[in-house]
Design a protein around this motif. Structure first.
Motif, short mmCIF file in Angstrom:
data_model
loop_
_atom_site.label_atom_id
_atom_site.label_comp_id
_atom_site.label_asym_id
_atom_site.label_seq_id
_atom_site.Cartn_x
_atom_site.Cartn_y
_atom_site.Cartn_z
N MET A 125 2.19 -16.67 -7.93
CA MET A 125 1.59 -15.33 -7.80
C MET A 125 1.49 -14.70 -9.20
SD MET A 125 3.19 -12.09 -5.74
CE MET A 125 2.68 -12.50 -4.07
N LEU A 126 0.32 -14.12 -9.49
CA LEU A 126 0.15 -13.42 -10.76
C LEU A 126 0.18 -11.91 -10.49
CD1 LEU A 126 -2.86 -15.44 -12.29
CD2 LEU A 126 -0.41 -15.97 -12.34
N VAL A 127 0.67 -11.13 -11.45
CA VAL A 127 0.61 -9.66 -11.32
C VAL A 127 -0.14 -9.10 -12.51
CG1 VAL A 127 1.90 -7.56 -10.88
CG2 VAL A 127 2.97 -9.75 -10.47
N ALA A 128 -1.12 -8.25 -12.21
CA ALA A 128 -1.95 -7.69 -13.27
C ALA A 128 -1.27 -6.44 -13.86
CB ALA A 128 -3.33 -7.35 -12.72
N GLY A 129 -0.30 -6.67 -14.72
CA GLY A 129 0.45 -5.56 -15.32
C GLY A 129 -0.29 -4.91 -16.48
N ASP A 130 -1.48 -5.40 -16.81
CA ASP A 130 -2.30 -4.69 -17.81
C ASP A 130 -3.17 -3.71 -17.07
OD1 ASP A 130 -3.97 -3.72 -19.72
OD2 ASP A 130 -4.66 -5.65 -20.48
N THR A 131 -2.71 -2.46 -16.98
CA THR A 131 -3.48 -1.43 -16.28
C THR A 131 -4.19 -0.55 -17.30
OG1 THR A 131 -1.54 0.00 -16.30
CG2 THR A 131 -1.86 -1.35 -14.34
N PHE A 132 -4.11 -0.96 -18.55
CA PHE A 132 -4.61 -0.12 -19.63
C PHE A 132 -6.06 -0.46 -20.01
CE2 PHE A 132 -5.08 0.63 -24.26
CZ PHE A 132 -4.93 2.01 -24.25
N ARG A 133 -6.30 -1.74 -20.27
CA ARG A 133 -7.63 -2.12 -20.77
C ARG A 133 -8.60 -2.29 -19.59
NH1 ARG A 133 -10.22 -6.77 -21.59
NH2 ARG A 133 -8.42 -8.14 -21.30
N ALA A 134 -9.79 -1.69 -19.72
CA ALA A 134 -10.80 -1.82 -18.68
C ALA A 134 -11.15 -3.30 -18.53
CB ALA A 134 -12.05 -1.03 -19.06
N GLY A 135 -11.19 -3.76 -17.30
CA GLY A 135 -11.59 -5.15 -17.07
C GLY A 135 -10.45 -6.15 -17.11
N ALA A 136 -9.25 -5.68 -17.46
CA ALA A 136 -8.12 -6.62 -17.58
C ALA A 136 -7.75 -7.22 -16.22
CB ALA A 136 -6.92 -5.92 -18.20
N ARG A 137 -7.76 -6.34 -15.19
CA ARG A 137 -7.42 -6.80 -13.83
C ARG A 137 -8.40 -7.86 -13.36
NH1 ARG A 137 -7.22 -1.40 -10.34
NH2 ARG A 137 -9.34 -1.53 -11.09
N GLU A 138 -9.70 -7.53 -13.57
CA GLU A 138 -10.75 -8.45 -13.10
C GLU A 138 -10.65 -9.79 -13.83
OE1 GLU A 138 -11.11 -5.28 -13.93
OE2 GLU A 138 -11.66 -4.43 -11.98
N GLN A 139 -10.31 -9.72 -15.11
CA GLN A 139 -10.18 -10.97 -15.90
C GLN A 139 -9.09 -11.85 -15.29
OE1 GLN A 139 -8.72 -10.29 -19.86
NE2 GLN A 139 -9.10 -12.38 -20.54
N LEU A 140 -7.95 -11.23 -14.95
CA LEU A 140 -6.84 -12.00 -14.38
C LEU A 140 -7.21 -12.53 -13.00
CD1 LEU A 140 -3.88 -12.80 -15.16
CD2 LEU A 140 -3.15 -11.02 -13.57
N GLN A 141 -7.94 -11.68 -12.23
CA GLN A 141 -8.36 -12.09 -10.90
C GLN A 141 -9.27 -13.32 -10.96
OE1 GLN A 141 -9.75 -8.40 -9.35
NE2 GLN A 141 -8.40 -8.52 -7.56
N ILE A 142 -10.20 -13.30 -11.90
CA ILE A 142 -11.12 -14.44 -12.04
C ILE A 142 -10.34 -15.71 -12.36
CG2 ILE A 142 -13.00 -15.40 -13.48
CD1 ILE A 142 -14.08 -12.46 -13.63
N TRP A 143 -9.39 -15.57 -13.30
CA TRP A 143 -8.57 -16.75 -13.64
C TRP A 143 -7.76 -17.23 -12.43
CZ3 TRP A 143 -9.52 -20.01 -17.15
CH2 TRP A 143 -9.89 -19.67 -18.45
N SER A 144 -7.27 -16.27 -11.64
CA SER A 144 -6.45 -16.68 -10.48
C SER A 144 -7.30 -17.48 -9.50
CB SER A 144 -5.82 -15.46 -9.80
OG SER A 144 -6.80 -14.75 -9.06
#
Ligand SMILES: Nc1nc2c(ncn2[C@@H]2O[C@H](COP(=O)(O)OP(=O)(O)OP(=O)(O)O)[C@@H](O)[C@H]2O)c(=O)[nH]1
Ligand SMILES: [Mg+2]
Length: 293
Positions: A125-144
């Motif tokens: 399981m990955l957690v998107a703890g970068d809530t600061f940079r725009a697009g960071a969550r989506e980047q992690l989601q794509i990799w997941s």
């Protein structure tokens, strides 16, 4: 050849130094020291390596380029072997917190790690703890999705510690094997951001008791000696357990590896050698030194 770029910076020079100074070995060693410093090995470590090299060469009657090369390799390997390199992927449960300054390759390295664990048959399981940079969550989601693992995200601008708290809860409740937490890039000299990473670490320590925990710091190998300052600052806040040294496929000289291990006693765990999910290797001291000299 993985390290071809580093090899260019290092080895050709050592051969030519030796040839042009074959009459004066002290001068040749001085130039080797200079080459090591230019390759980001750092002054303290370069001096240590060359002092030992000089002592060993004093015992040789007929000094050849091959002897110098072999002794230099031995010295460099012994610096890297000051640390223990554990094969510890195959634990039952593990939480990994990934930290580092901006743009060094944290999120990409998380994708690579998740792929390693997924291929071992672990539930990741990955957690998107970068809530600061725009697009960071989506980047992690794509990799997941590429890795085929779960990804937990929080709301926009949520407190990163609270997102990681949620991830920790789900990790336990849903009985996952490996939890990998992404964090926003932060400059090591920004106090508030460094306090935040300490808080994130505390959140994990408090909420997940019975499993192995690891802080991995990602360092861009093209950074040079500044990487040592970064590692010191992150170590002070989170007691970094290991380093992922990225971008060794690029123009990195890679010498900073020696300073980090020798001066900070933090092991390098992995190296990043490209942008794709499989471009990660375990750090092997002997292979690394053989690859550069
Ligand atoms: N050549 C090469 N590029 C890499 C490597 N690792 C990461 N990158 C690239 O470096 C860039 C930044 O990678 P990210 O994973 O987004 O870095 P990050 O540390 O998460 O960045 P922030 O979250 O913005 O702090 C991307 O273009 C990656 O493809 C590597 O080992 N080699
Ligand atoms: Mg990132």
């Amino acid at each position: 050849m993985i390290f071809s770029k580093i090899k260019e910076a290092f080895s050709g020079k050592i051969a030519s130094i030796f040839k042009s100074n074959s009459q004066d070995i002290d001068e040749a060693i001085d130039q080797i020291e200079e080459t090591l410093i230019l390759a980001d090995v750092g002054i303290t470590t370069s001096t240590e390596v060359c002092d030992n090299l000089r002592k060993k060469l004093k015992k040789e009657d007929n000094i050849t380029e091959e002897i110098v090369n072999n002794l230099l390799k031995q010295e460099l390997i012994s610096i890297l072997n000051k640390q223990e390199y554990l094969d510890d992927e195959d634990v039952d449960k593990k939480v990994i917190l990934v930290v580092g300054v901006n743009g060094v390759g944290k999120t990409t390295s998380i994708a690579k790690l998740s792929n390693i664990y997924k291929n071992m048959g672990k539930k990741v399981m990955l957690v998107a703890g970068d809530t600061f940079r725009a697009g960071a969550r989506e980047q992690l989601q794509i990799w997941s999705e590429v890795a085929g693992v779960e990804c937990i995200c929080g709301a926009d601008n949520a407190d990163p510690a609270s997102v990681i708290f949620d991830g920790s809860k789900q990790f336990i409740e849903k009985d996952y094997d490996v939890l990998i937490c992404d964090t926003a890039g932060r400059l090591h000299n920004k106090k508030n951001l460094m306090d935040e990473i300490e808080k994130i670490k505390r959140t994990i320590d408090k909420n997940i008791e019975t499993c192995s925990k690891e802080v991995l710091m990602v360092i861009d190998a093209t950074t040079g000696q500044n990487a040592v300052e970064q590692a010191k600052a992150f170590y002070d806040k989170t007691s970094v357990d290991g380093i992922i040294l990225t971008k060794l496929d690029s123009t990195a000289k890679g010498g900073v590896v020696f300073s980090i291990i020798n001066e900070l006693s933090i092991p390098i765990k992995y190296i990043g050698i490209g942008e794709k999910i499989e471009d990660i290797r375990k750090f092997e001291p002997k292979e690394f030194v053989e690859g550069i000299i």
